[in-house]
Design a protein around this motif. Structure first.
Motif, PDB file in Angstrom:
ATOM      1  N   TYR A 267       1.177   2.263  -6.136  1.00 38.58           N
ATOM      2  CA  TYR A 267       1.772   3.456  -5.534  1.00 38.58           C
ATOM      3  C   TYR A 267       0.656   4.212  -4.827  1.00 38.58           C
ATOM      4  CZ  TYR A 267       0.206   5.915  -9.803  1.00 38.58           C
ATOM      5  OH  TYR A 267      -0.533   6.431 -10.839  1.00 38.58           O
ATOM      6  N   GLN A 268       0.971   5.317  -4.207  1.00 33.69           N
ATOM      7  CA  GLN A 268       0.011   5.971  -3.324  1.00 33.69           C
ATOM      8  C   GLN A 268      -1.309   6.292  -4.026  1.00 33.69           C
ATOM      9  OE1 GLN A 268       1.543   9.373  -1.240  1.00 33.69           O
ATOM     10  NE2 GLN A 268      -0.427   9.895  -0.322  1.00 33.69           N
ATOM     11  N   ASP A 269      -1.236   6.810  -5.242  1.00 35.34           N
ATOM     12  CA  ASP A 269      -2.440   7.292  -5.917  1.00 35.34           C
ATOM     13  C   ASP A 269      -2.895   6.403  -7.062  1.00 35.34           C
ATOM     14  OD1 ASP A 269      -2.454   9.551  -4.244  1.00 35.34           O
ATOM     15  OD2 ASP A 269      -1.033  10.586  -5.552  1.00 35.34           O
TER      16      ASP A 269
ATOM     17  N   ILE B 173       6.397   1.692  -0.903  1.00 38.31           N
ATOM     18  CA  ILE B 173       5.217   0.835  -0.841  1.00 38.31           C
ATOM     19  C   ILE B 173       5.571  -0.575  -1.287  1.00 38.31           C
ATOM     20  CG2 ILE B 173       2.891   0.452  -1.751  1.00 38.31           C
ATOM     21  CD1 ILE B 173       2.612   3.502  -1.947  1.00 38.31           C
TER      22      ILE B 173
ATOM     23  N   GLU C 253       8.030   5.673  -3.016  1.00 35.33           N
ATOM     24  CA  GLU C 253       7.061   5.920  -1.946  1.00 35.33           C
ATOM     25  C   GLU C 253       7.115   4.832  -0.876  1.00 35.33           C
ATOM     26  OE1 GLU C 253       3.299   6.390  -3.899  1.00 35.33           O
ATOM     27  OE2 GLU C 253       3.908   8.244  -4.915  1.00 35.33           O
TER      28      GLU C 253
ATOM     29  N   SER D 293       6.211   3.573  -6.905  1.00 36.04           N
ATOM     30  CA  SER D 293       5.949   2.599  -5.854  1.00 36.04           C
ATOM     31  C   SER D 293       7.185   2.382  -4.993  1.00 36.04           C
ATOM     32  CB  SER D 293       5.497   1.274  -6.472  1.00 36.04           C
ATOM     33  OG  SER D 293       5.238   0.316  -5.477  1.00 36.04           O
TER      34      SER D 293
END
Length: 255
Positions: free
Chosen positions: A185-187, A30, A28, A25
């Protein structure tokens, strides 16, 4: 000197390709904040999100002692990729540090049995209801100490609506258990799960966990689970996770 790093690419080589959801996280960009010993050519870095600190690179006493303004309080959980950080952290915090064991689960996106999780999520006793966290419930989570961490990393509901995801069980108007995203996080997300003390050992956390995992799968998000203690690991296994490994961390308090 400690520098706040605005571009995660500056320190990406130090952290490599991490599997930890909270660290991802930060990297990335975020959630969380990253610091380093140099803003252009760092040799040491730390990523901070909530109560967690991840260290990478060459051990650095200034980073080990640094107290970010973004940290939630005196208590922190410090995790390292290179064991040489361990002595540096212990040397600074001394009696304000405690070595603990944590339990990682395997990252296996296809492992979950949806039908089994649906059975768990539907096993709520009469008199209780399960619902997703909306704005009124977000605000309600902040009213009791045990439930604060369900939403604590999202300063405003607009942040939670954009990045967060969670489910709670209510008894009347009172929240008695919940599972939510500690980080995004992204995924995927990192799961935070807890139950009011008087309602523990009744299966409520398992129901909330099953509901949240199902919601994640529906959104193509991976529900990461890092267990703080053996009880958390047992619950994770009941929901379909497999144990990966035990690792050390250091819990500290004070500055």
């Amino acid at each position: 000197m400690v520098y706040e790093i605005k571009d995660p690419e500056t320190v990406s080589a130090l952290f490599g390709s991490p599997k930890e959801a909270i660290l991802r996280s930060c990297l990335e960009h975020i959630m969380g904040t990253i610091y380093a010993d140099d803003n252009k050519h760092p040799s040491a870095a730390m990523a901070v999100l909530g109560d967690f600190v991840f260290y990478a690179g060459t051990p650095n006493q200034k980073l080990a002692a640094f107290r970010p303004q973004s940290s939630g309080g005196d208590f922190m959980i410090r995790i390292w990729q290179h064991k040489s950080w361990k002595n540096t952290i212990l040397a600074h915090y001394k009696e304000r540090a405690r070595i603990v064991s944590r339990f990682a689960t395997k990252k296996e996106p296809g492992i979950f049995d949806k039908d089994y999780l649906k059975q768990i999520a539907a096993s709520l006793p009469q008199g209780y209801e399960i619902c997703m966290i909306d704005e009124p419930i977000y605000e309600l989570c902040k009213t009791e100490p045990w439930s604060t961490d369900l939403v604590s990393q999202f300063p405003h509901y607009s942040d939670y609506r954009r990045l967060g995801l969670g489910a709670v069980i209510r008894n009347g108007r009172r929240i008695i258990s919940g599972a939510s995203s500690y980080a995004r996080y992204q995924d995927g997300i990192e799961i935070e799960i807890d139950t009011c003390k008087e309602f523990r050992r009744k299966g409520f956390a398992r129901i909330c966990g099953a509901k949240l995992i199902l919601e994640c799968l529906q959104r193509n998000l991976y529900p990461s689970w890092d267990a703080q203690n053996p009880a958390s690991l047992t619950l994770a296994k009941q929901l379909g996770y497999h144990f990966s490994h035990t690792y050390e961390a250091i819990e500290t308090w004070g500055t």
